[in-house]
Design a protein around this motif. Structure first.
Motif, PDB file in Angstrom:
ATOM      1  N   ALA A 141       1.162  -1.482  -0.079  1.00 20.69           N
ATOM      2  CA  ALA A 141       0.146   0.075  -0.539  1.00 20.69           C
ATOM      3  C   ALA A 141       1.026   1.694  -0.041  1.00 20.69           C
ATOM      4  O   ALA A 141       0.797   2.215  -0.861  1.00 20.69           O
ATOM      5  CB  ALA A 141      -1.003   0.048   1.034  1.00 20.69           C
ATOM      6  N   LEU A 142       1.715   1.115   0.399  1.00 17.12           N
ATOM      7  CA  LEU A 142       3.308   2.482   1.027  1.00 17.12           C
ATOM      8  C   LEU A 142       3.606   2.474  -0.422  1.00 17.12           C
ATOM      9  O   LEU A 142       3.737   3.937  -1.360  1.00 17.12           O
ATOM     10  CB  LEU A 142       3.893   2.052   2.373  1.00 17.12           C
ATOM     11  N   VAL A 143       3.656   1.447  -1.202  1.00 18.20           N
ATOM     12  CA  VAL A 143       5.023   1.746  -2.829  1.00 18.20           C
ATOM     13  C   VAL A 143       3.594   2.252  -2.898  1.00 18.20           C
ATOM     14  O   VAL A 143       3.831   2.473  -3.785  1.00 18.20           O
ATOM     15  CB  VAL A 143       5.537   0.114  -3.091  1.00 18.20           C
ATOM     16  N   GLY A 165      15.367 -16.559   7.547  1.00 17.66           N
ATOM     17  CA  GLY A 165      16.533 -16.363   6.882  1.00 17.66           C
ATOM     18  C   GLY A 165      15.961 -17.058   5.162  1.00 17.66           C
ATOM     19  O   GLY A 165      17.400 -17.258   4.710  1.00 17.66           O
ATOM     20  N   ASP A 166      14.899 -17.330   5.115  1.00 16.35           N
ATOM     21  CA  ASP A 166      15.211 -17.631   3.580  1.00 16.35           C
ATOM     22  C   ASP A 166      15.262 -16.787   2.700  1.00 16.35           C
ATOM     23  O   ASP A 166      15.116 -16.326   1.150  1.00 16.35           O
ATOM     24  CB  ASP A 166      13.654 -18.789   3.619  1.00 16.35           C
ATOM     25  N   MET A 167      13.981 -15.449   2.650  1.00 14.39           N
ATOM     26  CA  MET A 167      14.411 -14.068   2.317  1.00 14.39           C
ATOM     27  C   MET A 167      15.178 -13.208   1.972  1.00 14.39           C
ATOM     28  O   MET A 167      15.808 -12.882   1.361  1.00 14.39           O
ATOM     29  CB  MET A 167      13.212 -13.160   2.489  1.00 14.39           C
ATOM     30  N   ASP A 168      16.012 -13.281   3.988  1.00 17.08           N
ATOM     31  CA  ASP A 168      16.913 -12.742   3.314  1.00 17.08           C
ATOM     32  C   ASP A 168      18.914 -12.967   2.640  1.00 17.08           C
ATOM     33  O   ASP A 168      19.303 -12.245   2.735  1.00 17.08           O
ATOM     34  CB  ASP A 168      17.304 -12.444   5.116  1.00 17.08           C
ATOM     35  N   ALA A 169      18.669 -14.291   2.722  1.00 12.64           N
ATOM     36  CA  ALA A 169      19.287 -14.938   1.895  1.00 12.64           C
ATOM     37  C   ALA A 169      19.601 -14.961  -0.001  1.00 12.64           C
ATOM     38  O   ALA A 169      20.528 -14.849  -0.565  1.00 12.64           O
ATOM     39  CB  ALA A 169      19.406 -16.358   1.850  1.00 12.64           C
ATOM     40  N   LEU A 170      17.986 -14.424  -0.223  1.00  5.53           N
ATOM     41  CA  LEU A 170      17.977 -13.945  -1.898  1.00  5.53           C
ATOM     42  C   LEU A 170      18.821 -12.502  -2.329  1.00  5.53           C
ATOM     43  O   LEU A 170      18.628 -12.363  -3.667  1.00  5.53           O
ATOM     44  CB  LEU A 170      16.942 -13.886  -2.013  1.00  5.53           C
ATOM     45  N   GLY A 171      19.689 -11.719  -1.292  1.00  6.02           N
ATOM     46  CA  GLY A 171      20.324 -10.810  -1.899  1.00  6.02           C
ATOM     47  C   GLY A 171      19.339  -9.275  -2.960  1.00  6.02           C
ATOM     48  O   GLY A 171      19.595  -9.129  -3.794  1.00  6.02           O
ATOM     49  N   ALA A 172      17.693  -9.228  -2.006  1.00 11.38           N
ATOM     50  CA  ALA A 172      16.979  -8.260  -1.955  1.00 11.38           C
ATOM     51  C   ALA A 172      17.882  -6.243  -1.706  1.00 11.38           C
ATOM     52  O   ALA A 172      19.098  -6.900  -1.379  1.00 11.38           O
ATOM     53  CB  ALA A 172      15.826  -7.921  -1.771  1.00 11.38           C
ATOM     54  N   ASP A 173      17.491  -5.494  -2.956  1.00 14.31           N
ATOM     55  CA  ASP A 173      17.955  -4.976  -2.677  1.00 14.31           C
ATOM     56  C   ASP A 173      17.273  -4.079  -1.137  1.00 14.31           C
ATOM     57  O   ASP A 173      18.540  -3.514  -0.140  1.00 14.31           O
ATOM     58  CB  ASP A 173      17.326  -3.705  -3.656  1.00 14.31           C
ATOM     59  N   VAL A 174      16.292  -4.521  -0.622  1.00 18.93           N
ATOM     60  CA  VAL A 174      15.711  -3.685   0.615  1.00 18.93           C
ATOM     61  C   VAL A 174      14.758  -5.099   1.228  1.00 18.93           C
ATOM     62  O   VAL A 174      14.898  -5.543   0.749  1.00 18.93           O
ATOM     63  CB  VAL A 174      15.065  -2.744   0.560  1.00 18.93           C
ATOM     64  N   ARG A 204       7.544   1.178   6.820  1.00 17.90           N
ATOM     65  CA  ARG A 204       7.383   1.794   6.311  1.00 17.90           C
ATOM     66  C   ARG A 204       9.165   2.771   5.884  1.00 17.90           C
ATOM     67  O   ARG A 204       9.040   3.669   5.525  1.00 17.90           O
ATOM     68  CB  ARG A 204       7.141   3.342   7.869  1.00 17.90           C
ATOM     69  N   ALA A 205       9.963   1.867   6.791  1.00 13.49           N
ATOM     70  CA  ALA A 205      11.346   2.492   7.135  1.00 13.49           C
ATOM     71  C   ALA A 205      11.267   1.520   5.310  1.00 13.49           C
ATOM     72  O   ALA A 205      12.855   2.299   4.397  1.00 13.49           O
ATOM     73  CB  ALA A 205      12.261   1.334   7.777  1.00 13.49           C
ATOM     74  N   ALA A 206      11.273   0.390   5.487  1.00 10.68           N
ATOM     75  CA  ALA A 206      11.193  -0.354   4.018  1.00 10.68           C
ATOM     76  C   ALA A 206      11.164   0.999   2.589  1.00 10.68           C
ATOM     77  O   ALA A 206      11.793   1.079   2.052  1.00 10.68           O
ATOM     78  CB  ALA A 206      10.721  -1.214   3.406  1.00 10.68           C
ATOM     79  N   LEU A 207      10.283   1.487   2.661  1.00 10.77           N
ATOM     80  CA  LEU A 207       9.925   2.529   1.589  1.00 10.77           C
ATOM     81  C   LEU A 207      10.860   3.328   1.821  1.00 10.77           C
ATOM     82  O   LEU A 207      11.425   3.786   0.910  1.00 10.77           O
ATOM     83  CB  LEU A 207       8.502   2.883   1.804  1.00 10.77           C
ATOM     84  N   LEU A 208      10.967   3.940   2.670  1.00 10.13           N
ATOM     85  CA  LEU A 208      11.758   5.538   2.430  1.00 10.13           C
ATOM     86  C   LEU A 208      13.396   4.460   2.619  1.00 10.13           C
ATOM     87  O   LEU A 208      14.103   5.819   1.640  1.00 10.13           O
ATOM     88  CB  LEU A 208      11.836   5.276   4.799  1.00 10.13           C
ATOM     89  N   ALA A 209      14.234   3.591   2.450  1.00  7.50           N
ATOM     90  CA  ALA A 209      15.185   3.229   2.090  1.00  7.50           C
ATOM     91  C   ALA A 209      14.811   3.136   0.747  1.00  7.50           C
ATOM     92  O   ALA A 209      16.222   3.324   0.171  1.00  7.50           O
ATOM     93  CB  ALA A 209      15.160   1.583   2.035  1.00  7.50           C
ATOM     94  N   ALA A 210      14.065   2.480  -0.263  1.00 13.66           N
ATOM     95  CA  ALA A 210      13.745   2.719  -1.478  1.00 13.66           C
ATOM     96  C   ALA A 210      14.159   4.332  -2.532  1.00 13.66           C
ATOM     97  O   ALA A 210      14.695   4.639  -2.912  1.00 13.66           O
ATOM     98  CB  ALA A 210      12.368   1.497  -1.815  1.00 13.66           C
ATOM     99  N   THR A 211      13.348   5.046  -1.205  1.00 15.49           N
ATOM    100  CA  THR A 211      13.475   6.399  -1.877  1.00 15.49           C
ATOM    101  C   THR A 211      14.178   7.244  -2.320  1.00 15.49           C
ATOM    102  O   THR A 211      15.267   7.930  -2.926  1.00 15.49           O
ATOM    103  CB  THR A 211      12.142   7.206  -1.241  1.00 15.49           C
TER     104      THR A 211
END
Length: 446
Positions: A141-143, A165-174, A204-211
């Protein structure tokens, strides 16, 4: 030329990536549901499915569209999204209208940037520190409400990890990863340094990191689409994100947390709470025809919680199946051609679309991969990915076997943690020779 040839001498081939800035000759042309991509087998639409979550009605609607407008198959991506292939170039208006009716296009200006993966078993098996579904709903919704976020590349990726740890291992941008103390770790790219933030403020922090990434990328003049492409690396970006989080009034601190190895969900019956289980299955090479897809949607509608969860490993989880029905339902999915156990010959095998769908491909990699399948790989076998060209679209992360088509056959090698392939070996396009070479390469180091 038949059989395996001698090991190739150095230098090793350039290890290209499909989103490598060195290959760009234009702006971000990443396909979406509104921007179709022209392929050799017709137009392609990529439908973003945040967290891989589809209602059974949405899933069944995609099956109907694939059959009426495309090649009749649903193609899963390494981000838990869905591709429709073989589309007529003139179907865009009808496709967009139906997608909107199905609730799959909440924002036309943001539909290509809704790239979010999430722990597929979150809230289903008693593991994890937090159910990330509220994070998923809030972040999407925030995005979609952020004008700035519409400027993200169609390749920029968010990941929501429930703590396992399954998603943390995927090397996403955030990446957001839940902690047992109620906080969340915010990781930028593959940095071991993370920001610790309140769990309830994580979306909210994830969206801020992307911007902030957009601002840093613009200031660098690099044209970076992803964090890994920033000239100064991810470290300065994290520093700026921490400053912005503090300026926004969020409590924030730093910690060192190594990136986990991570594993996909096991296939089969996943025991859950309240007398219900989840069924975890794989799709051979990420493809489902109408029969296989209908088996999944019928199960979700009749005996499950009414939804499917698509995984970044091109699998599907059906939650909420009553425990007494789970074994029989799993047998029915196996009969429909789905992979229901980790010792299947298909376990750990992936491929790009290859010929005839991709003009860049030098081989029918999916057909060759199917011809070279083992009886069943060892439990600790490395995953293998078949590629029709040097771009290696859809390859896994970490350690894997790299099988790349060339003019005279294939090149088989091992990739360790994203580094250059090790000791490439040339192999003729012969099923027996390929099977032998791939099986040898899949053996892990002693």
């Amino acid at each position: 030329m038949v059989g395996m040839l001698a090991a190739m001498p150095p230098p090793a081939p350039h290890f290209a990536q499909p989103d490598d800035a060195r290959f760009r000759v234009r702006g971000d042309a990443c396909p979406g549901a509104l921007r179709l991509h022209r392929a050799d087998d017709g137009a392609l639409a990529r439908v973003r499915v945040p967290g891989g979550v589809l209602s059974w009605e949405q899933a069944d609607g995609l099956r109907e569209l694939a059959g009426r407008l495309g090649d009749g198959e649903l193609h899963l991506t390494s981000r838990g999204n869905v591709q429709l292939r073989g589309l007529d170039a003139g179907c865009g208006s009808e496709l967009a209208s139906r997608m909107s009716e199905m609730g799959l296009l909440p924002s036309a200006s943001h539909e290509r940037v809704r790239n979010v993966v999430a722990s597929p078993l979150s809230g289903l098996d008693g593991r994890g520190a937090r159910d990330v579904r509220p994070w998923l709903v809030a972040l999407d919704a925030l995005v979609c409400a952020s004008e700035a976020a519409a400027g993200l590349s169609g390749r920029f990726l968010f990941a929501l990890d429930d703590g396992r740890g399954d998603m943390d291992a995927l090397g996403a941008d955030v990446t957001l990863r839940a902690r047992g103390d109620g906080a969340a770790e915010l990781r930028i790219g593959a940095l071991e340094s993370v920001a610790l933030i309140p769990g309830d403020e994580a979306p909210r922090a994830a969206l801020l990191a992307a911007t902030v990434f957009l601002s840093v990328a613009d200031a660098s003049g690099s044209g970076a689409w992803r964090v890994a492409e920033l000239p100064a690396g991810a470290g300065p970006l994290l520093d700026e994100v921490v400053r912005e989080l503090a300026a926004a009034g969020l409590p924030v601190s730093r910690a060192t947390v190594p990136v986990p190895a991570g594993t996909p969900p096991a296939l089969g019956v996943v025991a859950g709470p309240g007398g219900t289980d989840a069924l975890s299955v794989g799709l051979p090479l990420g493809r489902a025809d109408a029969v296989r897809w209908r088996a999944l949607t019928d199960l979700a509608r009749e005996h499950g919680a009414g939804e499917l969860r698509l995984t970044p490993w091109r699998g599907v989880v059906v939650p909420g199946v009553r425990r007494e029905r789970a074994p029989g339902a799993l047998d029915a999915l196996e009969a429909a051609g789905l992979v229901t156990a980790d010792r299947s010959p298909w376990t750990g095998t992936g491929a790009c679309v290859g010929r005839p769908g991709c003009v860049k491909s030098l081989a029918d990699v999916r057909g060759d991969a199917a011809s070279a399948l083992p009886d069943a790989p060892p439990v600790d076998a490395l995953p293998v990915h078949w590629s029709g060209c040097e771009r290696r679209c859809g390859h896994p992360r970490g350690d894997w076997v790299d099988v790349v088509a060339g003019p005279d056959g294939y090149r088989v090698s091992v990739v360790r943690d994203g580094a250059r392939p090790e000791n490439p070996v040339r192999v003729a396009a012969d099923p027996a020779a390929l099977a032998t070479a791939v099986a040898a390469a899949r053996k892990p180091r002693p």
